[in-house]
Scaffold this active site. Structure first.
Site, PDB file in Angstrom:
ATOM      1  N   TYR A  14      -1.776  12.971   6.919  1.00  0.00           N
ATOM      2  CA  TYR A  14      -1.440  11.930   7.892  1.00  0.00           C
ATOM      3  C   TYR A  14       0.034  12.062   8.284  1.00  0.00           C
ATOM      4  O   TYR A  14       0.884  12.345   7.430  1.00  0.00           O
ATOM      5  CB  TYR A  14      -1.636  10.530   7.270  1.00  0.00           C
ATOM      6  CG  TYR A  14      -3.050   9.991   7.235  1.00  0.00           C
ATOM      7  CD1 TYR A  14      -4.086  10.533   7.981  1.00  0.00           C
ATOM      8  CD2 TYR A  14      -3.338   8.881   6.429  1.00  0.00           C
ATOM      9  CE1 TYR A  14      -5.369  10.001   7.924  1.00  0.00           C
ATOM     10  CE2 TYR A  14      -4.621   8.335   6.369  1.00  0.00           C
ATOM     11  CZ  TYR A  14      -5.632   8.909   7.117  1.00  0.00           C
ATOM     12  OH  TYR A  14      -6.894   8.370   7.057  1.00  0.00           O
ATOM     13  N   TYR A  25       0.839  -1.209   0.000  1.00  0.00           N
ATOM     14  CA  TYR A  25       0.000   0.000   0.000  1.00  0.00           C
ATOM     15  C   TYR A  25       0.877   1.264   0.000  1.00  0.00           C
ATOM     16  O   TYR A  25       0.553   2.253  -0.649  1.00  0.00           O
ATOM     17  CB  TYR A  25      -0.950  -0.002   1.198  1.00  0.00           C
ATOM     18  CG  TYR A  25      -1.784   1.264   1.302  1.00  0.00           C
ATOM     19  CD1 TYR A  25      -2.580   1.707   0.245  1.00  0.00           C
ATOM     20  CD2 TYR A  25      -1.759   2.036   2.471  1.00  0.00           C
ATOM     21  CE1 TYR A  25      -3.337   2.870   0.350  1.00  0.00           C
ATOM     22  CE2 TYR A  25      -2.510   3.195   2.574  1.00  0.00           C
ATOM     23  CZ  TYR A  25      -3.295   3.615   1.513  1.00  0.00           C
ATOM     24  OH  TYR A  25      -4.045   4.764   1.617  1.00  0.00           O
ATOM     25  N   GLU A  39     -14.488  -1.431   5.654  1.00  0.00           N
ATOM     26  CA  GLU A  39     -14.443  -0.096   5.039  1.00  0.00           C
ATOM     27  C   GLU A  39     -15.691   0.049   4.186  1.00  0.00           C
ATOM     28  O   GLU A  39     -16.116  -0.912   3.535  1.00  0.00           O
ATOM     29  CB  GLU A  39     -13.168   0.046   4.199  1.00  0.00           C
ATOM     30  CG  GLU A  39     -13.033   1.415   3.535  1.00  0.00           C
ATOM     31  CD  GLU A  39     -11.685   1.607   2.833  1.00  0.00           C
ATOM     32  OE1 GLU A  39     -10.639   1.395   3.486  1.00  0.00           O
ATOM     33  OE2 GLU A  39     -11.699   1.942   1.646  1.00  0.00           O
ATOM     34  N   ARG A  79     -12.034  13.193   1.440  1.00  0.00           N
ATOM     35  CA  ARG A  79     -13.012  12.298   2.081  1.00  0.00           C
ATOM     36  C   ARG A  79     -14.282  12.157   1.250  1.00  0.00           C
ATOM     37  O   ARG A  79     -14.985  11.162   1.355  1.00  0.00           O
ATOM     38  CB  ARG A  79     -13.345  12.807   3.480  1.00  0.00           C
ATOM     39  CG  ARG A  79     -12.136  12.872   4.411  1.00  0.00           C
ATOM     40  CD  ARG A  79     -11.514  11.503   4.630  1.00  0.00           C
ATOM     41  NE  ARG A  79     -10.348  11.583   5.526  1.00  0.00           N
ATOM     42  CZ  ARG A  79      -9.640  10.536   5.893  1.00  0.00           C
ATOM     43  NH1 ARG A  79      -9.937   9.326   5.432  1.00  0.00           N
ATOM     44  NH2 ARG A  79      -8.608  10.671   6.694  1.00  0.00           N
ATOM     45  N   ARG A 123       1.577   6.842  -6.701  1.00  0.00           N
ATOM     46  CA  ARG A 123       0.471   7.776  -6.973  1.00  0.00           C
ATOM     47  C   ARG A 123       0.949   9.221  -6.815  1.00  0.00           C
ATOM     48  O   ARG A 123       0.702  10.050  -7.686  1.00  0.00           O
ATOM     49  CB  ARG A 123      -0.687   7.462  -6.028  1.00  0.00           C
ATOM     50  CG  ARG A 123      -1.837   8.464  -6.096  1.00  0.00           C
ATOM     51  CD  ARG A 123      -3.092   7.977  -5.396  1.00  0.00           C
ATOM     52  NE  ARG A 123      -2.931   7.679  -3.978  1.00  0.00           N
ATOM     53  CZ  ARG A 123      -3.913   7.244  -3.186  1.00  0.00           C
ATOM     54  NH1 ARG A 123      -5.133   7.065  -3.672  1.00  0.00           N
ATOM     55  NH2 ARG A 123      -3.696   6.984  -1.907  1.00  0.00           N
TER      56      ARG A 123
HETATM   57  C1  3EB Z   1      -8.281   5.889   5.455  1.00  0.00           C
HETATM   58  O1  3EB Z   1      -9.234   6.591   5.771  1.00  0.00           O
HETATM   59  C2  3EB Z   1      -8.623   4.474   5.060  1.00  0.00           C
HETATM   60  O2  3EB Z   1      -5.393   5.482  -0.362  1.00  0.00           O
HETATM   61  O3  3EB Z   1      -6.917   6.150  -1.783  1.00  0.00           O
HETATM   62  C3  3EB Z   1      -9.598   5.236   2.308  1.00  0.00           C
HETATM   63  C4  3EB Z   1      -9.886   5.862   1.090  1.00  0.00           C
HETATM   64  C5  3EB Z   1      -8.328   4.743   2.536  1.00  0.00           C
HETATM   65  C6  3EB Z   1      -8.894   6.006   0.116  1.00  0.00           C
HETATM   66  C7  3EB Z   1      -6.569   5.724  -0.659  1.00  0.00           C
HETATM   67  C8  3EB Z   1      -7.347   4.902   1.549  1.00  0.00           C
HETATM   68  C9  3EB Z   1      -7.620   5.528   0.346  1.00  0.00           C
HETATM   69  O4  3EB Z   1      -7.101   6.268   5.465  1.00  0.00           O
HETATM   70  C10 3EB Z   1      -7.997   4.050   3.802  1.00  0.00           C
END
Ligand code: 3EB
Length: 341
Positions: A211, A150, A331, A224, A157
Protein backbone atom coordinates in the site's frame (compact mmCIF):
# COMPACT_ATOMS: atom_id res chain seq x y z
CA UNK A 1 -17.90 -26.62 9.40
CA UNK A 2 -16.87 -30.25 9.27
CA UNK A 3 -14.13 -31.56 7.04
CA UNK A 4 -11.65 -34.35 6.56
CA UNK A 5 -8.61 -32.17 7.13
CA UNK A 6 -8.38 -33.00 10.77
CA UNK A 7 -9.23 -29.37 11.46
CA UNK A 8 -12.83 -28.31 12.13
CA UNK A 9 -14.31 -24.84 12.57
CA UNK A 10 -17.68 -24.20 14.18
CA UNK A 11 -19.44 -21.00 15.17
CA UNK A 12 -21.80 -21.80 18.02
CA UNK A 13 -23.84 -20.04 20.63
CA UNK A 14 -22.40 -20.34 24.12
CA UNK A 15 -25.30 -22.65 25.07
CA UNK A 16 -24.69 -24.95 22.09
CA UNK A 17 -21.01 -25.11 22.85
CA UNK A 18 -21.53 -25.82 26.56
CA UNK A 19 -23.95 -28.61 25.61
CA UNK A 20 -21.63 -30.16 23.04
CA UNK A 21 -18.79 -31.03 25.44
CA UNK A 22 -16.49 -31.83 22.57
CA UNK A 23 -13.16 -33.50 22.75
CA UNK A 24 -10.31 -32.35 20.56
CA UNK A 25 -10.82 -28.60 21.03
CA UNK A 26 -7.59 -26.81 20.08
CA UNK A 27 -8.77 -23.30 20.69
CA UNK A 28 -11.76 -21.05 21.21
CA UNK A 29 -12.54 -17.40 20.64
CA UNK A 30 -15.51 -15.78 22.35
CA UNK A 31 -16.91 -12.48 21.16
CA UNK A 32 -18.78 -10.83 23.96
CA UNK A 33 -16.04 -11.10 26.53
CA UNK A 34 -17.47 -14.21 28.20
CA UNK A 35 -15.66 -17.47 28.86
CA UNK A 36 -17.50 -20.79 28.54
CA UNK A 37 -17.89 -22.17 32.06
CA UNK A 38 -17.40 -25.81 31.26
CA UNK A 39 -14.34 -25.26 29.13
CA UNK A 40 -11.22 -27.15 30.15
CA UNK A 41 -8.67 -24.64 31.47
CA UNK A 42 -6.16 -26.22 29.12
CA UNK A 43 -7.98 -24.91 26.06
CA UNK A 44 -6.51 -21.59 24.89
CA UNK A 45 -9.38 -19.12 24.80
CA UNK A 46 -9.26 -15.67 23.23
CA UNK A 47 -11.76 -13.37 24.89
CA UNK A 48 -12.66 -10.73 22.32
CA UNK A 49 -14.83 -7.76 23.22
CA UNK A 50 -17.08 -7.14 20.23
CA UNK A 51 -20.90 -7.21 20.37
CA UNK A 52 -22.53 -10.14 18.59
CA UNK A 53 -25.30 -9.14 16.17
CA UNK A 54 -28.41 -11.21 15.51
CA UNK A 55 -30.17 -13.36 18.06
CA UNK A 56 -27.63 -16.09 18.92
CA UNK A 57 -26.32 -14.25 21.97
CA UNK A 58 -22.73 -15.00 22.99
CA UNK A 59 -20.77 -16.57 20.18
CA UNK A 60 -17.99 -19.16 20.32
CA UNK A 61 -15.59 -19.81 17.46
CA UNK A 62 -14.36 -23.32 18.05
CA UNK A 63 -11.33 -24.91 16.38
CA UNK A 64 -11.18 -28.69 16.74
CA UNK A 65 -8.93 -31.48 15.51
CA UNK A 66 -9.04 -35.25 15.32
CA UNK A 67 -5.36 -35.47 16.16
CA UNK A 68 -3.59 -35.71 19.50
CA UNK A 69 -3.25 -32.35 21.25
CA UNK A 70 -0.64 -31.06 23.63
CA UNK A 71 -1.30 -27.75 25.32
CA UNK A 72 0.88 -25.34 27.20
CA UNK A 73 1.92 -21.77 27.80
CA UNK A 74 5.00 -19.73 27.04
CA UNK A 75 5.11 -16.24 28.50
CA UNK A 76 1.63 -14.85 27.94
CA UNK A 77 0.94 -17.11 24.94
CA UNK A 78 -1.46 -19.98 25.60
CA UNK A 79 -1.35 -22.70 22.97
CA UNK A 80 -2.54 -26.13 21.90
CA UNK A 81 -0.75 -28.07 19.19
CA UNK A 82 -0.89 -31.17 17.03
CA UNK A 83 2.00 -32.56 15.00
CA UNK A 84 1.42 -30.04 12.19
CA UNK A 85 -0.59 -27.21 13.69
CA UNK A 86 -0.60 -24.81 16.60
CA UNK A 87 -3.46 -22.61 17.82
CA UNK A 88 -2.44 -19.86 20.21
CA UNK A 89 -3.70 -16.67 21.79
CA UNK A 90 -2.38 -13.75 23.77
CA UNK A 91 -3.91 -10.70 25.45
CA UNK A 92 -1.67 -7.73 26.19
CA UNK A 93 -2.94 -4.70 28.07
CA UNK A 94 -1.66 -1.28 27.12
CA UNK A 95 0.47 0.24 29.77
CA UNK A 96 1.83 3.77 29.85
CA UNK A 97 4.97 2.33 31.52
CA UNK A 98 5.60 -0.11 28.69
CA UNK A 99 6.80 2.65 26.42
CA UNK A 100 9.04 4.58 28.78
CA UNK A 101 12.23 3.32 27.20
CA UNK A 102 11.25 4.52 23.72
CA UNK A 103 9.21 7.19 22.05
CA UNK A 104 6.56 4.61 21.29
CA UNK A 105 2.90 4.62 22.20
CA UNK A 106 1.41 2.06 24.63
CA UNK A 107 -0.43 0.35 21.77
CA UNK A 108 2.75 0.13 19.68
CA UNK A 109 4.52 -1.50 22.63
CA UNK A 110 1.64 -3.88 23.38
CA UNK A 111 1.56 -4.93 19.71
CA UNK A 112 5.30 -5.39 19.51
CA UNK A 113 5.30 -7.46 22.70
CA UNK A 114 2.39 -9.62 21.53
CA UNK A 115 4.06 -10.41 18.21
CA UNK A 116 7.48 -10.99 19.78
CA UNK A 117 5.93 -13.51 22.16
CA UNK A 118 3.97 -15.20 19.39
CA UNK A 119 6.98 -15.49 17.09
CA UNK A 120 9.19 -16.57 19.99
CA UNK A 121 6.73 -19.36 20.78
CA UNK A 122 6.62 -20.52 17.17
CA UNK A 123 10.42 -20.49 16.91
CA UNK A 124 10.80 -22.41 20.18
CA UNK A 125 8.21 -25.06 19.32
CA UNK A 126 9.08 -25.46 15.64
CA UNK A 127 5.96 -24.19 13.90
CA UNK A 128 7.68 -21.88 11.43
CA UNK A 129 4.66 -20.76 9.42
CA UNK A 130 2.13 -18.30 10.67
CA UNK A 131 -0.94 -19.09 8.53
CA UNK A 132 -3.67 -16.90 9.98
CA UNK A 133 -3.75 -14.18 12.64
CA UNK A 134 -6.81 -12.44 14.13
CA UNK A 135 -6.09 -9.02 15.67
CA UNK A 136 -8.57 -7.14 17.89
CA UNK A 137 -7.43 -3.62 18.66
CA UNK A 138 -9.45 -1.54 21.13
CA UNK A 139 -10.66 1.74 19.59
CA UNK A 140 -8.89 0.98 16.34
CA UNK A 141 -9.90 4.23 14.61
CA UNK A 142 -9.12 6.62 17.44
CA UNK A 143 -6.28 9.10 17.08
CA UNK A 144 -3.89 9.24 20.02
CA UNK A 145 -0.35 10.59 20.22
CA UNK A 146 -1.00 12.22 16.83
CA UNK A 147 -1.62 8.93 14.99
CA UNK A 148 -4.55 6.62 14.37
CA UNK A 149 -4.32 3.56 16.58
CA UNK A 150 -4.52 1.17 13.60
CA UNK A 151 -1.34 2.80 12.31
CA UNK A 152 0.36 2.46 15.69
CA UNK A 153 -0.59 -1.22 15.57
CA UNK A 154 0.89 -1.57 12.06
CA UNK A 155 4.15 -0.03 13.19
CA UNK A 156 4.42 -2.33 16.22
CA UNK A 157 3.60 -5.41 14.13
CA UNK A 158 6.27 -4.52 11.56
CA UNK A 159 8.87 -3.83 14.24
CA UNK A 160 8.36 -7.26 15.85
CA UNK A 161 8.42 -9.10 12.51
CA UNK A 162 11.63 -7.30 11.60
CA UNK A 163 13.22 -8.01 14.98
CA UNK A 164 12.39 -11.72 14.58
CA UNK A 165 13.85 -11.87 11.05
CA UNK A 166 10.46 -12.42 9.43
CA UNK A 167 9.58 -11.19 5.94
CA UNK A 168 7.50 -8.01 5.58
CA UNK A 169 6.30 -8.87 2.07
CA UNK A 170 5.47 -12.02 0.13
CA UNK A 171 5.08 -15.04 2.40
CA UNK A 172 3.23 -13.35 5.25
CA UNK A 173 0.19 -14.61 7.12
CA UNK A 174 -3.45 -14.09 6.29
CA UNK A 175 -4.99 -11.75 8.87
CA UNK A 176 -7.71 -9.39 9.96
CA UNK A 177 -7.55 -6.36 12.24
CA UNK A 178 -10.73 -5.05 13.83
CA UNK A 179 -11.77 -2.75 16.59
CA UNK A 180 -12.81 -3.83 20.07
CA UNK A 181 -14.34 -2.15 23.09
CA UNK A 182 -12.51 0.58 24.96
CA UNK A 183 -10.59 -0.76 27.95
CA UNK A 184 -10.00 -4.22 26.47
CA UNK A 185 -6.49 -5.54 26.06
CA UNK A 186 -5.04 -6.10 22.60
CA UNK A 187 -6.18 -9.65 21.78
CA UNK A 188 -4.42 -11.72 19.12
CA UNK A 189 -5.07 -15.35 18.25
CA UNK A 190 -3.48 -17.38 15.50
CA UNK A 191 -2.96 -20.65 13.69
CA UNK A 192 0.54 -21.72 12.65
CA UNK A 193 1.83 -24.80 10.88
CA UNK A 194 4.92 -26.89 10.61
CA UNK A 195 4.56 -27.46 6.85
CA UNK A 196 4.44 -24.39 4.61
CA UNK A 197 1.10 -23.04 3.44
CA UNK A 198 0.66 -21.32 0.07
CA UNK A 199 0.20 -17.55 0.19
CA UNK A 200 -2.42 -15.98 -2.06
CA UNK A 201 -2.89 -12.43 -3.31
CA UNK A 202 -5.92 -10.85 -4.99
CA UNK A 203 -5.38 -9.76 -8.62
CA UNK A 204 -7.97 -6.99 -8.07
CA UNK A 205 -6.02 -5.48 -5.18
CA UNK A 206 -2.54 -4.17 -4.52
CA UNK A 207 -0.91 -6.33 -1.87
CA UNK A 208 -1.50 -4.69 1.50
CA UNK A 209 2.24 -4.75 2.24
CA UNK A 210 2.67 -2.56 -0.88
CA UNK A 211 0.00 0.00 0.00
CA UNK A 212 1.23 3.56 -0.67
CA UNK A 213 2.24 5.66 2.37
CA UNK A 214 -1.07 7.55 2.52
CA UNK A 215 -2.36 4.59 4.61
CA UNK A 216 0.45 4.87 7.13
CA UNK A 217 4.25 4.92 7.25
CA UNK A 218 4.33 1.20 8.01
CA UNK A 219 2.18 -0.92 5.73
CA UNK A 220 -0.07 -3.63 7.09
CA UNK A 221 1.75 -6.95 6.74
CA UNK A 222 -0.67 -9.64 5.64
CA UNK A 223 -1.53 -11.85 2.66
CA UNK A 224 -5.03 -11.88 1.17
CA UNK A 225 -5.35 -15.62 1.89
CA UNK A 226 -3.38 -18.75 2.75
CA UNK A 227 -4.11 -22.36 1.93
CA UNK A 228 -2.72 -25.34 3.82
CA UNK A 229 -2.46 -28.66 1.99
CA UNK A 230 -2.55 -31.73 4.16
CA UNK A 231 -2.78 -35.36 3.02
CA UNK A 232 -6.43 -35.51 3.99
CA UNK A 233 -7.62 -32.11 2.76
CA UNK A 234 -7.06 -28.41 2.23
CA UNK A 235 -7.92 -25.46 4.45
CA UNK A 236 -8.31 -21.98 2.96
CA UNK A 237 -8.07 -18.95 5.22
CA UNK A 238 -9.38 -15.76 3.60
CA UNK A 239 -8.20 -12.59 5.35
CA UNK A 240 -10.52 -9.80 6.35
CA UNK A 241 -11.74 -8.58 2.95
CA UNK A 242 -13.38 -5.26 2.19
CA UNK A 243 -14.51 -2.96 -0.59
CA UNK A 244 -11.02 -2.09 -1.77
CA UNK A 245 -9.94 -2.16 -5.42
CA UNK A 246 -6.29 -1.43 -6.15
CA UNK A 247 -5.52 0.31 -2.88
CA UNK A 248 -8.62 2.50 -2.75
CA UNK A 249 -11.83 2.17 -0.81
CA UNK A 250 -14.77 2.22 -3.19
CA UNK A 251 -18.48 2.79 -2.50
CA UNK A 252 -17.84 4.88 0.63
CA UNK A 253 -21.23 5.55 2.23
CA UNK A 254 -23.01 2.69 0.41
CA UNK A 255 -22.98 -0.44 2.53
CA UNK A 256 -24.89 -2.63 0.06
CA UNK A 257 -22.41 -1.81 -2.70
CA UNK A 258 -19.47 -2.34 -0.32
CA UNK A 259 -20.83 -5.78 0.54
CA UNK A 260 -21.17 -6.72 -3.15
CA UNK A 261 -17.63 -5.46 -3.91
CA UNK A 262 -16.29 -7.43 -0.94
CA UNK A 263 -17.97 -10.58 -2.25
CA UNK A 264 -16.44 -9.93 -5.69
CA UNK A 265 -13.04 -9.74 -3.98
CA UNK A 266 -13.73 -13.00 -2.17
CA UNK A 267 -14.72 -14.64 -5.46
CA UNK A 268 -11.43 -13.47 -6.98
CA UNK A 269 -9.59 -15.07 -4.06
CA UNK A 270 -11.50 -18.33 -4.48
CA UNK A 271 -10.51 -18.35 -8.15
CA UNK A 272 -6.86 -17.77 -7.19
CA UNK A 273 -7.05 -20.52 -4.57
CA UNK A 274 -8.40 -22.92 -7.19
CA UNK A 275 -5.70 -21.85 -9.66
CA UNK A 276 -2.78 -22.32 -7.24
CA UNK A 277 -4.11 -25.64 -5.94
CA UNK A 278 -5.00 -26.92 -9.43
CA UNK A 279 -8.53 -27.67 -8.26
CA UNK A 280 -12.07 -26.41 -8.42
CA UNK A 281 -12.72 -27.27 -4.80
CA UNK A 282 -13.27 -23.76 -3.46
CA UNK A 283 -16.51 -21.89 -4.05
CA UNK A 284 -18.70 -19.39 -2.20
CA UNK A 285 -20.79 -22.27 -0.91
CA UNK A 286 -17.83 -23.90 0.83
CA UNK A 287 -17.24 -20.82 3.01
CA UNK A 288 -17.95 -20.14 6.66
CA UNK A 289 -18.03 -16.34 6.94
CA UNK A 290 -17.49 -13.98 9.81
CA UNK A 291 -18.88 -10.57 8.99
CA UNK A 292 -17.83 -7.36 10.74
CA UNK A 293 -20.45 -4.61 10.67
CA UNK A 294 -19.52 -1.06 11.69
CA UNK A 295 -23.08 0.23 12.11
CA UNK A 296 -25.52 -2.33 13.60
CA UNK A 297 -28.38 -0.77 11.60
CA UNK A 298 -26.66 -2.00 8.39
CA UNK A 299 -27.11 -5.65 9.41
CA UNK A 300 -30.26 -6.35 7.29
CA UNK A 301 -28.71 -4.83 4.15
CA UNK A 302 -25.54 -6.87 4.56
CA UNK A 303 -27.45 -10.07 5.35
CA UNK A 304 -29.60 -9.59 2.25
CA UNK A 305 -26.53 -9.23 -0.01
CA UNK A 306 -24.89 -12.28 1.54
CA UNK A 307 -27.87 -14.54 1.15
CA UNK A 308 -28.38 -13.32 -2.44
CA UNK A 309 -24.78 -14.31 -3.22
CA UNK A 310 -24.31 -17.40 -1.06
CA UNK A 311 -27.80 -18.84 -1.00
CA UNK A 312 -30.22 -19.24 1.89
CA UNK A 313 -28.01 -21.73 3.73
CA UNK A 314 -25.29 -19.11 4.18
CA UNK A 315 -22.86 -19.99 6.89
CA UNK A 316 -22.28 -16.56 8.46
CA UNK A 317 -21.98 -14.93 11.84
CA UNK A 318 -22.12 -11.19 12.43
CA UNK A 319 -20.18 -9.02 14.86
CA UNK A 320 -20.25 -5.30 15.48
CA UNK A 321 -16.74 -3.97 15.05
CA UNK A 322 -14.96 -0.92 13.74
CA UNK A 323 -13.00 -1.59 10.58
CA UNK A 324 -9.49 -0.33 10.08
CA UNK A 325 -10.40 2.29 7.46
CA UNK A 326 -12.98 4.83 8.57
CA UNK A 327 -14.72 4.76 5.18
CA UNK A 328 -15.33 0.99 5.30
CA UNK A 329 -18.63 -0.14 6.79
CA UNK A 330 -18.28 -3.90 6.31
CA UNK A 331 -15.51 -6.51 6.24
CA UNK A 332 -15.81 -10.27 5.69
CA UNK A 333 -13.38 -13.04 6.56
CA UNK A 334 -13.92 -16.64 5.53
CA UNK A 335 -12.61 -20.16 5.99
CA UNK A 336 -13.13 -23.23 3.80
CA UNK A 337 -12.18 -26.85 4.38
CA UNK A 338 -12.34 -29.28 1.49
CA UNK A 339 -11.45 -32.86 0.69
CA UNK A 340 -8.20 -33.54 -1.19
CA UNK A 341 -8.13 -33.14 -4.97
C1 3EB B 1 -7.63 -4.06 3.80
O1 3EB B 1 -7.87 -4.85 2.89
C2 3EB B 1 -8.68 -3.99 4.88
O2 3EB B 1 -4.03 -5.08 9.13
O3 3EB B 1 -4.03 -7.25 9.39
C3 3EB B 1 -7.81 -6.55 6.22
C4 3EB B 1 -7.13 -7.69 6.67
C5 3EB B 1 -7.42 -5.31 6.67
C6 3EB B 1 -6.06 -7.57 7.56
C7 3EB B 1 -4.50 -6.20 8.90
C8 3EB B 1 -6.34 -5.21 7.56
C9 3EB B 1 -5.66 -6.33 8.00
O4 3EB B 1 -6.63 -3.34 3.86
C10 3EB B 1 -8.14 -4.08 6.24
Amino acid sequence: MGSRTGLHLDYLSLAEFEAARWAGVMGVATFDGSRPERLDVQVPTAEVNTPVLGDTGALCEVWRTQQAIESGARGRVRYARTANMLFGCIAVPESEDASIEGEQTPLYSATEQAYREILGTLDALGYAHLMRVWNYVPEINRDTHGTERYRQFNSGRQAALLAKGRPLTGNVCAACALGAAVGSPLVVYFLASHTAPTFIENPRQISAYHYPPQYGVHSPVFSRATVLHEPDGMTLFISGTASIVGHQTIHAGNTAAQTRETLTNIEALLKEANRVTGSDAFSLRTLACKVYVRHPQDLPVIQAELSAALGPDTHAVYLQADICRRDLSVEIEATAMVAPV
